[in-house]
Design a protein around this motif. Structure first.
Motif, PDB file in Angstrom:
ATOM      1  N   GLU A  99      -1.934 -53.061 158.734  1.00  0.00           N
ATOM      2  CA  GLU A  99      -1.044 -52.272 157.885  1.00  0.00           C
ATOM      3  C   GLU A  99       0.024 -53.181 157.284  1.00  0.00           C
ATOM      4  N   LEU A 100       0.243 -53.057 155.971  1.00  0.00           N
ATOM      5  CA  LEU A 100       1.244 -53.879 155.307  1.00  0.00           C
ATOM      6  C   LEU A 100       1.859 -53.123 154.141  1.00  0.00           C
ATOM      7  N   ASP A 101       3.153 -52.874 154.244  1.00  0.00           N
ATOM      8  CA  ASP A 101       3.964 -52.369 153.145  1.00  0.00           C
ATOM      9  C   ASP A 101       4.802 -53.544 152.664  1.00  0.00           C
ATOM     10  N   VAL A 102       4.540 -54.033 151.462  1.00  0.00           N
ATOM     11  CA  VAL A 102       5.215 -55.243 150.993  1.00  0.00           C
ATOM     12  C   VAL A 102       6.682 -55.005 150.659  1.00  0.00           C
ATOM     13  N   THR A 103       7.138 -53.756 150.714  1.00  0.00           N
ATOM     14  CA  THR A 103       8.563 -53.477 150.532  1.00  0.00           C
ATOM     15  C   THR A 103       9.287 -53.342 151.865  1.00  0.00           C
ATOM     16  N   ASP A 104       8.573 -53.514 152.966  1.00  0.00           N
ATOM     17  CA  ASP A 104       9.138 -53.364 154.311  1.00  0.00           C
ATOM     18  C   ASP A 104       9.247 -54.751 154.955  1.00  0.00           C
ATOM     19  N   GLN A 105      10.464 -55.234 155.116  1.00  0.00           N
ATOM     20  CA  GLN A 105      10.654 -56.586 155.638  1.00  0.00           C
ATOM     21  C   GLN A 105      10.127 -56.721 157.052  1.00  0.00           C
ATOM     22  N   HIS A 106      10.179 -55.643 157.822  1.00  0.00           N
ATOM     23  CA  HIS A 106       9.634 -55.678 159.183  1.00  0.00           C
ATOM     24  C   HIS A 106       8.139 -55.959 159.149  1.00  0.00           C
ATOM     25  N   HIS A 107       7.421 -55.325 158.242  1.00  0.00           N
ATOM     26  CA  HIS A 107       5.981 -55.583 158.100  1.00  0.00           C
ATOM     27  C   HIS A 107       5.735 -57.037 157.713  1.00  0.00           C
ATOM     28  N   LEU A 108       6.534 -57.525 156.760  1.00  0.00           N
ATOM     29  CA  LEU A 108       6.353 -58.897 156.289  1.00  0.00           C
ATOM     30  C   LEU A 108       6.648 -59.904 157.392  1.00  0.00           C
ATOM     31  N   ASP A 109       7.721 -59.655 158.135  1.00  0.00           N
ATOM     32  CA  ASP A 109       8.099 -60.579 159.208  1.00  0.00           C
ATOM     33  C   ASP A 109       7.030 -60.661 160.292  1.00  0.00           C
ATOM     34  N   GLY A 110       6.309 -59.574 160.511  1.00  0.00           N
ATOM     35  CA  GLY A 110       5.306 -59.553 161.568  1.00  0.00           C
ATOM     36  C   GLY A 110       3.902 -59.877 161.119  1.00  0.00           C
ATOM     37  N   LEU A 111       3.720 -60.154 159.810  1.00  0.00           N
ATOM     38  CA  LEU A 111       2.364 -60.320 159.285  1.00  0.00           C
ATOM     39  C   LEU A 111       1.643 -61.520 159.893  1.00  0.00           C
ATOM     40  N   ALA A 112       2.302 -62.668 159.965  1.00  0.00           N
ATOM     41  CA  ALA A 112       1.642 -63.862 160.510  1.00  0.00           C
ATOM     42  C   ALA A 112       1.170 -63.615 161.933  1.00  0.00           C
ATOM     43  N   GLY A 113       1.993 -62.956 162.745  1.00  0.00           N
ATOM     44  CA  GLY A 113       1.605 -62.646 164.114  1.00  0.00           C
ATOM     45  C   GLY A 113       0.421 -61.705 164.177  1.00  0.00           C
ATOM     46  N   ARG A 114       0.407 -60.714 163.282  1.00  0.00           N
ATOM     47  CA  ARG A 114      -0.721 -59.780 163.263  1.00  0.00           C
ATOM     48  C   ARG A 114      -2.014 -60.474 162.866  1.00  0.00           C
ATOM     49  N   ILE A 115      -1.916 -61.404 161.932  1.00  0.00           N
ATOM     50  CA  ILE A 115      -3.108 -62.158 161.523  1.00  0.00           C
ATOM     51  C   ILE A 115      -3.614 -63.002 162.692  1.00  0.00           C
ATOM     52  N   ARG A 116      -2.684 -63.624 163.426  1.00  0.00           N
ATOM     53  CA  ARG A 116      -3.083 -64.435 164.580  1.00  0.00           C
ATOM     54  C   ARG A 116      -3.791 -63.593 165.635  1.00  0.00           C
ATOM     55  N   GLU A 117      -3.423 -62.328 165.769  1.00  0.00           N
ATOM     56  CA  GLU A 117      -4.093 -61.460 166.740  1.00  0.00           C
ATOM     57  C   GLU A 117      -5.588 -61.366 166.472  1.00  0.00           C
ATOM     58  N   HIS A 118      -5.963 -61.493 165.199  1.00  0.00           N
ATOM     59  CA  HIS A 118      -7.377 -61.359 164.830  1.00  0.00           C
ATOM     60  C   HIS A 118      -8.086 -62.699 164.673  1.00  0.00           C
ATOM     61  N   LEU A 119      -7.343 -63.730 164.285  1.00  0.00           N
ATOM     62  CA  LEU A 119      -7.975 -65.023 164.016  1.00  0.00           C
ATOM     63  C   LEU A 119      -7.739 -66.045 165.117  1.00  0.00           C
ATOM     64  N   GLY A 120      -6.792 -65.763 166.024  1.00  0.00           N
ATOM     65  CA  GLY A 120      -6.483 -66.704 167.094  1.00  0.00           C
ATOM     66  C   GLY A 120      -5.118 -67.327 166.891  1.00  0.00           C
ATOM     67  N   GLU A 121      -4.465 -67.674 167.985  1.00  0.00           N
ATOM     68  CA  GLU A 121      -3.100 -68.189 167.932  1.00  0.00           C
ATOM     69  C   GLU A 121      -2.970 -69.463 167.108  1.00  0.00           C
ATOM     70  N   ASP A 122      -3.994 -70.283 167.138  1.00  0.00           N
ATOM     71  CA  ASP A 122      -3.925 -71.557 166.418  1.00  0.00           C
ATOM     72  C   ASP A 122      -4.624 -71.501 165.059  1.00  0.00           C
ATOM     73  N   ALA A 123      -4.968 -70.309 164.641  1.00  0.00           N
ATOM     74  CA  ALA A 123      -5.736 -70.178 163.397  1.00  0.00           C
ATOM     75  C   ALA A 123      -4.885 -70.522 162.179  1.00  0.00           C
ATOM     76  N   ARG A 124      -5.537 -71.059 161.194  1.00  0.00           N
ATOM     77  CA  ARG A 124      -4.916 -71.328 159.908  1.00  0.00           C
ATOM     78  C   ARG A 124      -5.389 -70.281 158.911  1.00  0.00           C
ATOM     79  N   LEU A 125      -4.599 -70.074 157.888  1.00  0.00           N
ATOM     80  CA  LEU A 125      -4.984 -69.204 156.790  1.00  0.00           C
ATOM     81  C   LEU A 125      -5.200 -70.087 155.574  1.00  0.00           C
ATOM     82  N   ASP A 126      -6.371 -69.964 154.979  1.00  0.00           N
ATOM     83  CA  ASP A 126      -6.721 -70.858 153.875  1.00  0.00           C
ATOM     84  C   ASP A 126      -6.532 -70.225 152.507  1.00  0.00           C
ATOM     85  N   GLY A 127      -6.484 -68.910 152.469  1.00  0.00           N
ATOM     86  CA  GLY A 127      -6.356 -68.254 151.174  1.00  0.00           C
ATOM     87  C   GLY A 127      -5.782 -66.860 151.296  1.00  0.00           C
TER      88      GLY A 127
END
Length: 259
Positions: free
Chosen positions: A62-90
Motif C-alpha cells: 500500500e502506498l499513498d504518495v501524499t502520506d509521508q508515513h507511507h513514503l518513509d516506510g516504503l524501503a522497509g516494506r520493499i525489503r520485507e519482500h525482496l530481502g534485507e540486503d536487496a537492491r532496487l534496480d528500477g
C-alpha cells in the motif's frame, strides 16, 4: 536467466487494471527476467486481483504518495519482500490524479486546492517516490521511469493535468541532474492516449481518437498499451546507460508532425 531485466528488482506503481500501461510494464518486466513489486492505493484487493493476472506472483504494497508515513516506510516494506540486503534496480512512476474541476474545460475557474492536488499527486510524487526508494538504489544506481503525456501543447479538456504533466517533465530533469552522481537515471515515456480507467475520467477523452487517427504517421491503437510499456522496459534496462533527463515519445509520431 536471460532477458533485458534479468536479475533486476523493479517497483511498479499504478497498476489498477490490466488495461493500464503499468500492468503491461510489470508483465513485460517479469517476462524479461525481473522480480516485480507493485504498489497500490485505496483499492488494494483490486490491485491484488489484477496482480494475479501477471505471469508470476508479485507482492502488493500500500502506498499513498501524499502520506509521508507511507513514503518513509516504503524501503522497509520493499525489503520485507525482496530481502534485507536487496537492491532496487528500477522504479516505474505511473501515478496521476486531478480533481474533477481541474479537467473538462473549466481551466479559468479551477480552485487552487484542486490544482495543488493535481501537481502534488501527478508531479511532486515523482520526487517523493524516488527519494523514498533512494536507500535501495543510491549505492549501485538504477533507473526511474515515469509515464507522461506530451505537455508541450494545450490539449482539449486536459487543463490542469496538462500543467501537472509539464511539472512532471521538469521534475524529471532536475532529478536527473541531482541523482546522476549516484548512477540513477530518470526518464519519461510520453505515451499516446490509451483507453485506461484513468483516461475514461477525462471529459472529452474521445476527441483524442480523431487526433491520433488523423496524425500518427505510424498509426495508433488506443486499446493497445504494450508499445508504451515496451518503452518503459527498455529504459529500465541497461541498454540506455547514459540516457537521463530524456522524454521518449511512444505515440505513433504525433508529437513530430503539425496539424
Amino acid at each position: 536467466m536471460s532477458g533485458l531485466l534479468a536479475g533486476k528488482n523493479i517497483l511498479v506503481t499504478g497498476v489498477l487494471m490490466d488495461s493500464s500501461i503499468a500492468f503491461h510494464a510489470a508483465r513485460l518486466a517479469q517476462n524479461e527476467g525481473a522480480r516485480v513489486v507493485l504498489t497500490g492505493y485505496g483499492r488494494l484487493s483490486l490491485v491484488e486481483r489484477i496482480a494475479g493476472r501477471l505471469p508470476k506472483p508479485a507482492p502488493v504494497i500500500e502506498l499513498d504518495v501524499t502520506d509521508q508515513h507511507h513514503l518513509d516506510g516504503l524501503a522497509g516494506r520493499i525489503r520485507e519482500h525482496l530481502g534485507e540486503d536487496a537492491r532496487l534496480d528500477g522504479v516505474v512512476h505511473s501515478i496521476a490524479f486531478a480533481p474533477g474541476d481541474a479537467l473538462g474545460g473549466g481551466f479559468l475557474d479551477t480552485r487552487w486546492e484542486s490544482v495543488a492536488t493535481a501537481v502534488q499527486v501527478s508531479a511532486y510524487s515523482l520526487k517523493s517516490l524516488t527519494m523514498a526508494c533512494l536507500p535501495l538504489m543510491e549505492r549501485h544506481g538504477g533507473s526511474v521511469v515515469g509515464l507522461d503525456f506530451d505537455a508541450t501543447v494545450a490539449w482539449p479538456s486536459y487543463d490542469w493535468m496538462g500543467v501537472a504533466k509539464a511539472a512532471l517533465e521538469s521534475t524529471s530533469r532536475y532529478l536527473a541532474r541531482d541523482l546522476g552522481s549516484s548512477g540513477i537515471r530518470c526518464n519519461l515515456v510520453a505515451a499516446g492516449p490509451v483507453k485506461t480507467m484513468a483516461a475514461r475520467s477525462i471529459p472529452g477523452f474521445e476527441t483524442f481518437h480523431d487526433v491520433w487517427t488523423d496524425r500518427a504517421p505510424l498509426g495508433w491503437d488506443l486499446s493497445d498499451p504494450e508499445p508504451a510499456a515496451r518503452g518503459v522496459v527498455a529504459l529500465l534496462s541497461d541498454w540506455f546507460p547514459r540516457t537521463t533527463g530524456e522524454i521518449v515519445h511512444v505515440d505513433g509520431g504525433v508529437h513530430a508532425v503539425g496539424a
